[in-house]
Design a protein around this motif. Sequence first.
Motif, PDB file in Angstrom:
ATOM      1  N   ASN A  59      66.227  40.673   5.936  1.00 23.14           N
ATOM      2  CA  ASN A  59      66.912  39.564   6.594  1.00 23.14           C
ATOM      3  C   ASN A  59      67.953  38.901   5.698  1.00 23.14           C
ATOM      4  OD1 ASN A  59      65.354  39.745   9.025  1.00 23.14           O
ATOM      5  ND2 ASN A  59      63.644  38.800   7.911  1.00 23.14           N
ATOM      6  N   GLY A  60      68.073  39.392   4.455  1.00 26.15           N
ATOM      7  CA  GLY A  60      69.067  38.833   3.551  1.00 26.15           C
ATOM      8  C   GLY A  60      68.564  37.726   2.657  1.00 26.15           C
ATOM      9  N   TYR A 119      81.284  39.031   3.795  1.00 29.02           N
ATOM     10  CA  TYR A 119      80.050  38.575   3.141  1.00 29.02           C
ATOM     11  C   TYR A 119      80.175  38.690   1.619  1.00 29.02           C
ATOM     12  CZ  TYR A 119      75.079  38.442   1.878  1.00 29.02           C
ATOM     13  OH  TYR A 119      73.866  38.143   1.308  1.00 29.02           O
ATOM     14  N   SER A 169      74.583  39.566  10.292  1.00 34.80           N
ATOM     15  CA  SER A 169      74.188  38.413   9.480  1.00 34.80           C
ATOM     16  C   SER A 169      73.857  38.816   8.047  1.00 34.80           C
ATOM     17  CB  SER A 169      72.989  37.700  10.119  1.00 34.80           C
ATOM     18  OG  SER A 169      71.880  38.580  10.206  1.00 34.80           O
ATOM     19  N   PHE A 170      73.409  40.034   7.849  1.00 27.95           N
ATOM     20  CA  PHE A 170      73.180  40.569   6.498  1.00 27.95           C
ATOM     21  C   PHE A 170      73.760  41.980   6.477  1.00 27.95           C
ATOM     22  CE2 PHE A 170      70.163  42.496   3.242  1.00 27.95           C
ATOM     23  CZ  PHE A 170      70.853  41.972   2.166  1.00 27.95           C
ATOM     24  N   THR A 207      70.647  45.735  -4.134  1.00 20.01           N
ATOM     25  CA  THR A 207      72.062  45.397  -3.975  1.00 20.01           C
ATOM     26  C   THR A 207      72.982  46.485  -4.502  1.00 20.01           C
ATOM     27  OG1 THR A 207      71.544  43.052  -4.061  1.00 20.01           O
ATOM     28  CG2 THR A 207      73.814  43.682  -4.543  1.00 20.01           C
ATOM     29  N   TYR A 213      67.026  42.055  -1.980  1.00 20.62           N
ATOM     30  CA  TYR A 213      66.874  41.202  -0.804  1.00 20.62           C
ATOM     31  C   TYR A 213      65.840  41.803   0.130  1.00 20.62           C
ATOM     32  CZ  TYR A 213      71.368  39.044  -2.127  1.00 20.62           C
ATOM     33  OH  TYR A 213      72.377  38.385  -2.787  1.00 20.62           O
ATOM     34  N   GLN A 263      79.948  35.656  -1.256  1.00 18.97           N
ATOM     35  CA  GLN A 263      78.902  35.670  -2.286  1.00 18.97           C
ATOM     36  C   GLN A 263      79.489  35.826  -3.682  1.00 18.97           C
ATOM     37  OE1 GLN A 263      75.809  34.860  -1.421  1.00 18.97           O
ATOM     38  NE2 GLN A 263      76.565  34.744   0.685  1.00 18.97           N
TER      39      GLN A 263
END
Length: 376
Positions: free
Chosen positions: A302-303, A285, A240-241, A262, A299, A289
């Motif tokens: 959890n993103g 992903y 998910s991340f 990042t 982040y 983005q």
Amino acid sequence: MNSFWTRGMCCILLLNVLVSCGNVPNGEEEPDKPVVKHESFDHDPSKFKEHREQTERFVTRNLYGPYGVHTNFQDSGQADTVATGHEVLSESAGLLMRYYALTNQRDAFQAEWELAKRVFELPSGFSYRYSPKHDKKYAINAAVDDLRIIRALHEAGNHFDRQEYVEMADAYGKRFFDFNVKGGKLYDFYDETYRVTNDFVTLCYIDLSTLKQLPVPAKQKSALIGNMQKILQNGYLSDSFPFYETRFQYDTDTYRSEEIRTVESLLTILALSEAGLERTESIAYLKEQVRKGTLYGQYDRNGTPLNDVQSTAIYAITAMIGSEVQDAELYEDSIKQMEKFRVMDGKSPLDGGFGDPVTKTAFSFDNLMALLAYAH
């Protein structure tokens, strides 16, 4: 040493518990993996040639001094714990050397290499930082920056068909192995004053492609590559991340991340992509983005974005990732987002470069990563 590293890499971090990734409850089917369509990557270097040359002129005319590329267009007292102002970094020298090699600028490469040796060379490696105002060469190297210089020498040898560059790369590669590798493990830095390394590795320092070129016995190289590849791949956060942990602590065999920066995770994904080890979840992903222009500087695990800061370097690195995985859409979208930070004002001293025309702030890392993205 990377400028983003010096902005806080040495701070004390809270220990994070490594969470398991991709676990599926019993009785439930694993969801389909995202499909990443890699379009035919027929990159036309001339498409961005004018912008690349404008940025190169800004760097070499307005961001450059007697000792190399300034860390920032604006000068400072050069007395901070991190590099500022017209201090110079071996990071910048390596990036510019790679750019000159990739764009077949032989004379410019040779001049930058000679300057880098004069300004940064230490018996154990290359100083990460030099302050002209204080005539201070810091007695610490950074693995990622030394590896980048070694890589640039290899690239110059290949692009210019000059065996002497390959021989120099091997000589510096052997020295690097002697000081920054112990027991088949890579360490972030070697402190020449105290003759010690640190006790961890930052994941974005693990340049697998260059490590594979080190001139060391096959058994030692195999152990090093195996260890570092495992650390990279196991640092994956979650589907998910799909970013990566910050560092791996050797004494406790644990990952540590105060927050997810990042640029660091993108450099890790780039290194994996160069080795053909990228995860489709990460590429999917990034494509989403980048297309939306919503990649932010930090982040939580959890993103969730911790700020709304964006940068030239973020999109320059995603462009390089797009190039490495042969994804034209990711590359083109990244360049489009990156160019939003380019100054196009003939009256500004930042014209052609990447920075803030109001504060006249322009950082070496942003501009040099942009050049590499154009050249990729």
